[in-house]
Design a protein around this motif. Structure first.
Motif, PDB file in Angstrom:
ATOM      1  N   ARG A  46      -8.120  -9.228  14.566  1.00 17.73           N
ATOM      2  CA  ARG A  46      -8.403  -7.798  14.420  1.00 17.73           C
ATOM      3  C   ARG A  46      -7.501  -7.036  15.392  1.00 17.73           C
ATOM      4  NH1 ARG A  46     -12.959  -6.039  11.658  1.00 17.73           N
ATOM      5  NH2 ARG A  46     -14.261  -7.703  10.768  1.00 17.73           N
ATOM      6  N   PRO A  47      -6.288  -6.730  14.963  1.00 20.94           N
ATOM      7  CA  PRO A  47      -5.324  -6.121  15.880  1.00 20.94           C
ATOM      8  C   PRO A  47      -5.496  -4.623  16.086  1.00 20.94           C
ATOM      9  CG  PRO A  47      -4.334  -6.407  13.726  1.00 20.94           C
ATOM     10  CD  PRO A  47      -5.693  -7.035  13.654  1.00 20.94           C
ATOM     11  N   SER A  48      -6.318  -3.964  15.285  1.00 26.70           N
ATOM     12  CA  SER A  48      -6.364  -2.511  15.256  1.00 26.70           C
ATOM     13  C   SER A  48      -6.914  -1.910  16.551  1.00 26.70           C
ATOM     14  CB  SER A  48      -7.210  -2.037  14.079  1.00 26.70           C
ATOM     15  OG  SER A  48      -6.686  -2.527  12.861  1.00 26.70           O
ATOM     16  N   THR A  49      -6.455  -0.697  16.842  1.00 25.57           N
ATOM     17  CA  THR A  49      -6.939   0.049  18.000  1.00 25.57           C
ATOM     18  C   THR A  49      -8.347   0.568  17.746  1.00 25.57           C
ATOM     19  OG1 THR A  49      -4.677   0.709  18.543  1.00 25.57           O
ATOM     20  CG2 THR A  49      -6.456   2.006  19.513  1.00 25.57           C
ATOM     21  N   ALA A  50      -8.560   1.225  16.602  1.00 28.29           N
ATOM     22  CA  ALA A  50      -9.903   1.621  16.179  1.00 28.29           C
ATOM     23  C   ALA A  50     -10.572   0.417  15.514  1.00 28.29           C
ATOM     24  CB  ALA A  50      -9.823   2.792  15.213  1.00 28.29           C
ATOM     25  N   ARG A  51     -11.895   0.405  15.495  1.00 30.61           N
ATOM     26  CA  ARG A  51     -12.598  -0.735  14.919  1.00 30.61           C
ATOM     27  C   ARG A  51     -13.559  -0.293  13.824  1.00 30.61           C
ATOM     28  NH1 ARG A  51     -11.890  -5.624  17.767  1.00 30.61           N
ATOM     29  NH2 ARG A  51      -9.831  -5.406  18.716  1.00 30.61           N
ATOM     30  N   GLY A  52     -13.512  -1.027  12.699  1.00 32.71           N
ATOM     31  CA  GLY A  52     -14.393  -0.756  11.575  1.00 32.71           C
ATOM     32  C   GLY A  52     -13.918  -1.537  10.368  1.00 32.71           C
ATOM     33  N   ASP A  53     -14.814  -2.267   9.722  1.00 32.75           N
ATOM     34  CA  ASP A  53     -14.417  -3.142   8.611  1.00 32.75           C
ATOM     35  C   ASP A  53     -13.680  -2.403   7.508  1.00 32.75           C
ATOM     36  OD1 ASP A  53     -15.418  -5.395   9.796  1.00 32.75           O
ATOM     37  OD2 ASP A  53     -17.213  -5.533   8.544  1.00 32.75           O
ATOM     38  N   GLN A  54     -14.088  -1.188   7.202  1.00 31.49           N
ATOM     39  CA  GLN A  54     -13.492  -0.450   6.095  1.00 31.49           C
ATOM     40  C   GLN A  54     -12.412   0.530   6.536  1.00 31.49           C
ATOM     41  OE1 GLN A  54     -13.991  -1.339   2.883  1.00 31.49           O
ATOM     42  NE2 GLN A  54     -15.053  -2.969   3.984  1.00 31.49           N
ATOM     43  N   LEU A  55     -12.047   0.488   7.801  1.00 30.93           N
ATOM     44  CA  LEU A  55     -10.884   1.250   8.242  1.00 30.93           C
ATOM     45  C   LEU A  55      -9.622   0.491   7.840  1.00 30.93           C
ATOM     46  CD1 LEU A  55     -11.899   2.273  11.878  1.00 30.93           C
ATOM     47  CD2 LEU A  55     -12.005   3.678   9.812  1.00 30.93           C
ATOM     48  N   PRO A  56      -8.523   1.203   7.550  1.00 36.88           N
ATOM     49  CA  PRO A  56      -7.268   0.495   7.292  1.00 36.88           C
ATOM     50  C   PRO A  56      -6.859  -0.307   8.527  1.00 36.88           C
ATOM     51  CG  PRO A  56      -7.081   2.829   6.721  1.00 36.88           C
ATOM     52  CD  PRO A  56      -8.368   2.664   7.478  1.00 36.88           C
ATOM     53  N   VAL A  57      -6.366  -1.491   8.329  1.00 37.71           N
ATOM     54  CA  VAL A  57      -5.803  -2.218   9.464  1.00 37.71           C
ATOM     55  C   VAL A  57      -4.573  -1.451   9.941  1.00 37.71           C
ATOM     56  CG1 VAL A  57      -4.278  -3.785   8.141  1.00 37.71           C
ATOM     57  CG2 VAL A  57      -5.216  -4.514  10.340  1.00 37.71           C
ATOM     58  N   GLU A  58      -4.411  -1.334  11.243  1.00 37.53           N
ATOM     59  CA  GLU A  58      -3.252  -0.674  11.834  1.00 37.53           C
ATOM     60  C   GLU A  58      -2.816  -1.467  13.054  1.00 37.53           C
ATOM     61  OE1 GLU A  58      -4.374   0.465  14.790  1.00 37.53           O
ATOM     62  OE2 GLU A  58      -6.369   1.241  14.488  1.00 37.53           O
ATOM     63  N   SER A  59      -1.774  -0.986  13.708  1.00 39.56           N
ATOM     64  CA  SER A  59      -1.150  -1.745  14.791  1.00 39.56           C
ATOM     65  C   SER A  59      -0.674  -3.102  14.273  1.00 39.56           C
ATOM     66  CB  SER A  59      -2.108  -1.911  15.978  1.00 39.56           C
ATOM     67  OG  SER A  59      -2.494  -0.635  16.473  1.00 39.56           O
ATOM     68  N   VAL A  60      -0.154  -3.091  13.037  1.00 36.72           N
ATOM     69  CA  VAL A  60       0.451  -4.279  12.439  1.00 36.72           C
ATOM     70  C   VAL A  60       1.921  -3.978  12.149  1.00 36.72           C
ATOM     71  CG1 VAL A  60      -1.582  -5.390  11.456  1.00 36.72           C
ATOM     72  CG2 VAL A  60      -0.488  -3.543  10.195  1.00 36.72           C
ATOM     73  N   SER A  61       2.770  -4.906  12.467  1.00 36.20           N
ATOM     74  CA  SER A  61       4.205  -4.748  12.243  1.00 36.20           C
ATOM     75  C   SER A  61       4.559  -5.085  10.799  1.00 36.20           C
ATOM     76  CB  SER A  61       4.982  -5.658  13.196  1.00 36.20           C
ATOM     77  OG  SER A  61       4.761  -7.031  12.855  1.00 36.20           O
ATOM     78  N   TRP A  62       5.789  -4.786  10.442  1.00 37.73           N
ATOM     79  CA  TRP A  62       6.300  -5.203   9.131  1.00 37.73           C
ATOM     80  C   TRP A  62       6.245  -6.722   9.020  1.00 37.73           C
ATOM     81  CZ3 TRP A  62      10.257  -8.313   7.394  1.00 37.73           C
ATOM     82  CH2 TRP A  62      10.633  -8.156   6.059  1.00 37.73           C
ATOM     83  N   GLU A  63       6.600  -7.404  10.083  1.00 37.35           N
ATOM     84  CA  GLU A  63       6.555  -8.870  10.082  1.00 37.35           C
ATOM     85  C   GLU A  63       5.125  -9.373   9.892  1.00 37.35           C
ATOM     86  OE1 GLU A  63       8.476 -10.063  13.692  1.00 37.35           O
ATOM     87  OE2 GLU A  63      10.483  -9.614  12.918  1.00 37.35           O
ATOM     88  N   ASP A  64       4.163  -8.722  10.542  1.00 38.01           N
ATOM     89  CA  ASP A  64       2.755  -9.079  10.332  1.00 38.01           C
ATOM     90  C   ASP A  64       2.361  -8.901   8.871  1.00 38.01           C
ATOM     91  OD1 ASP A  64       2.366  -9.508  13.094  1.00 38.01           O
ATOM     92  OD2 ASP A  64       1.756  -7.430  13.423  1.00 38.01           O
ATOM     93  N   ALA A  65       2.837  -7.804   8.264  1.00 38.12           N
ATOM     94  CA  ALA A  65       2.455  -7.483   6.888  1.00 38.12           C
ATOM     95  C   ALA A  65       2.976  -8.525   5.901  1.00 38.12           C
ATOM     96  CB  ALA A  65       2.969  -6.088   6.515  1.00 38.12           C
ATOM     97  N   VAL A  66       4.218  -8.960   6.057  1.00 40.97           N
ATOM     98  CA  VAL A  66       4.739  -9.954   5.109  1.00 40.97           C
ATOM     99  C   VAL A  66       4.090 -11.321   5.335  1.00 40.97           C
ATOM    100  CG1 VAL A  66       6.901  -8.733   4.660  1.00 40.97           C
ATOM    101  CG2 VAL A  66       6.813 -10.382   6.524  1.00 40.97           C
ATOM    102  N   GLN A  67       3.751 -11.627   6.579  1.00 43.45           N
ATOM    103  CA  GLN A  67       3.021 -12.873   6.842  1.00 43.45           C
ATOM    104  C   GLN A  67       1.640 -12.827   6.197  1.00 43.45           C
ATOM    105  OE1 GLN A  67       4.092 -15.611   8.218  1.00 43.45           O
ATOM    106  NE2 GLN A  67       5.778 -15.119   9.594  1.00 43.45           N
ATOM    107  N   PHE A  68       0.976 -11.677   6.253  1.00 42.28           N
ATOM    108  CA  PHE A  68      -0.320 -11.520   5.599  1.00 42.28           C
ATOM    109  C   PHE A  68      -0.185 -11.745   4.100  1.00 42.28           C
ATOM    110  CE2 PHE A  68      -3.117  -8.924   3.040  1.00 42.28           C
ATOM    111  CZ  PHE A  68      -4.375  -9.219   3.537  1.00 42.28           C
ATOM    112  N   CYS A  69       0.835 -11.162   3.487  1.00 44.16           N
ATOM    113  CA  CYS A  69       1.030 -11.326   2.039  1.00 44.16           C
ATOM    114  C   CYS A  69       1.118 -12.797   1.660  1.00 44.16           C
ATOM    115  CB  CYS A  69       2.297 -10.584   1.594  1.00 44.16           C
ATOM    116  SG  CYS A  69       2.170  -8.784   1.643  1.00 44.16           S
ATOM    117  N   ASN A  70       1.886 -13.573   2.408  1.00 47.36           N
ATOM    118  CA  ASN A  70       2.000 -15.001   2.110  1.00 47.36           C
ATOM    119  C   ASN A  70       0.678 -15.729   2.320  1.00 47.36           C
ATOM    120  OD1 ASN A  70       4.662 -14.879   1.347  1.00 47.36           O
ATOM    121  ND2 ASN A  70       5.411 -16.287   2.921  1.00 47.36           N
ATOM    122  N   ALA A  71      -0.023 -15.396   3.393  1.00 45.88           N
ATOM    123  CA  ALA A  71      -1.291 -16.068   3.675  1.00 45.88           C
ATOM    124  C   ALA A  71      -2.323 -15.780   2.587  1.00 45.88           C
ATOM    125  CB  ALA A  71      -1.814 -15.636   5.046  1.00 45.88           C
ATOM    126  N   LEU A  72      -2.382 -14.518   2.123  1.00 41.90           N
ATOM    127  CA  LEU A  72      -3.315 -14.173   1.051  1.00 41.90           C
ATOM    128  C   LEU A  72      -2.930 -14.878  -0.248  1.00 41.90           C
ATOM    129  CD1 LEU A  72      -5.759 -12.529   0.089  1.00 41.90           C
ATOM    130  CD2 LEU A  72      -4.183 -10.629  -0.361  1.00 41.90           C
TER     131      LEU A  72
END
Length: 217
Positions: A46-72
């Protein structure tokens, strides 16, 4: 995931004064930005600064995002869209059926949803931005969607796109689209482009996922 029909979008670059049309094939895009809940389920963090399950994830890099895509993709038995190299660069396998980031053209085409103005609706009705966010991020889906059923395409968090912004001037910097909760109204427009280093993590940048449709034989 929402079906986005094919179409054509006109992109522009302010530095070079170039304008160019792009044909976009039909594809799928998530109705919402990736939430903190989904990110935690897939990545375990849970890398986000604000916390909440239905909040958009933030504080994620482009590299984090493409790694997430592969993991999903792997979790759902799909072919991962990205291959990673020793120098930390990523290559997109366009034949893969897994999750990925939208291209800039796909993002703008999906955002506009057939409209031609700066936004797909009245700003206060469709987006969280500086004028109505009260200085904080908001749960996904709290504003009206566009005509194709996509929420928070403008405002709340900026969306990473696959594309490099301008290799000649900015090297590996990647594209961001959509504006965020801290931005003034002029940043929350379908045509606005922003750039950042693929390792940037900041509290108004997240992402949404896309998938290519299988090619017909």
């Amino acid at each position: 995931m929402v079906a986005v029909p094919p179409g054509r979008v006109t992109l522009s670059d302010r530095r070079t004064q170039r304008i160019w049309p792009v044909d976009v094939a039909a594809f799928q895009m998530a109705a919402f930005p990736v939430t903190q809940s989904l990110y935690a389920q897939v990545i375990g963090q849970r890398p986000s600064t604000a916390r909440g399950d239905q909040l958009p994830v933030e504080s994620v890099s482009w590299e984090d995002a493409v790694q997430f895509c592969n993991a999903l993709s792997q979790r759902e038995g799909l072919m991962p869209a990205y291959r990673f190299h020793a120098d930390d660069t990523a290559e997109w396998d366009v034949s893969a059926d897994g999750y990925r980031l939208p291209t800039e053209a796909e993002w703008e085409h999906a955002c506009r949803a057939g409209t031609t103005g700066p936004r797909y609706g009245q700003l206060d009705e469709v987006a969280w931005y500086r004028g109505n966010s009260h200085g904080q991020i908001h749960p996904v889906g709290g504003k009206q969607p566009n005509a194709w059923g996509l929420y928070d395409v403008l405002g709340n968090v900026w969306n990473w796109c696959w594309d490099i912004y301008d290799a000649e001037m900015y090297g590996t910097y990647r594209l961001l689209r959509g504006g965020g909760w801290f931005d003034e109204h002029w940043s929350c427009r379908a045509s606005v482009r922003r750039r950042s280093h693929p390792t940037l993590r900041i509290d108004d940048v997240g992402f949404r996922i896309a998938r290519s449709l299988p090619s017909r034989p």
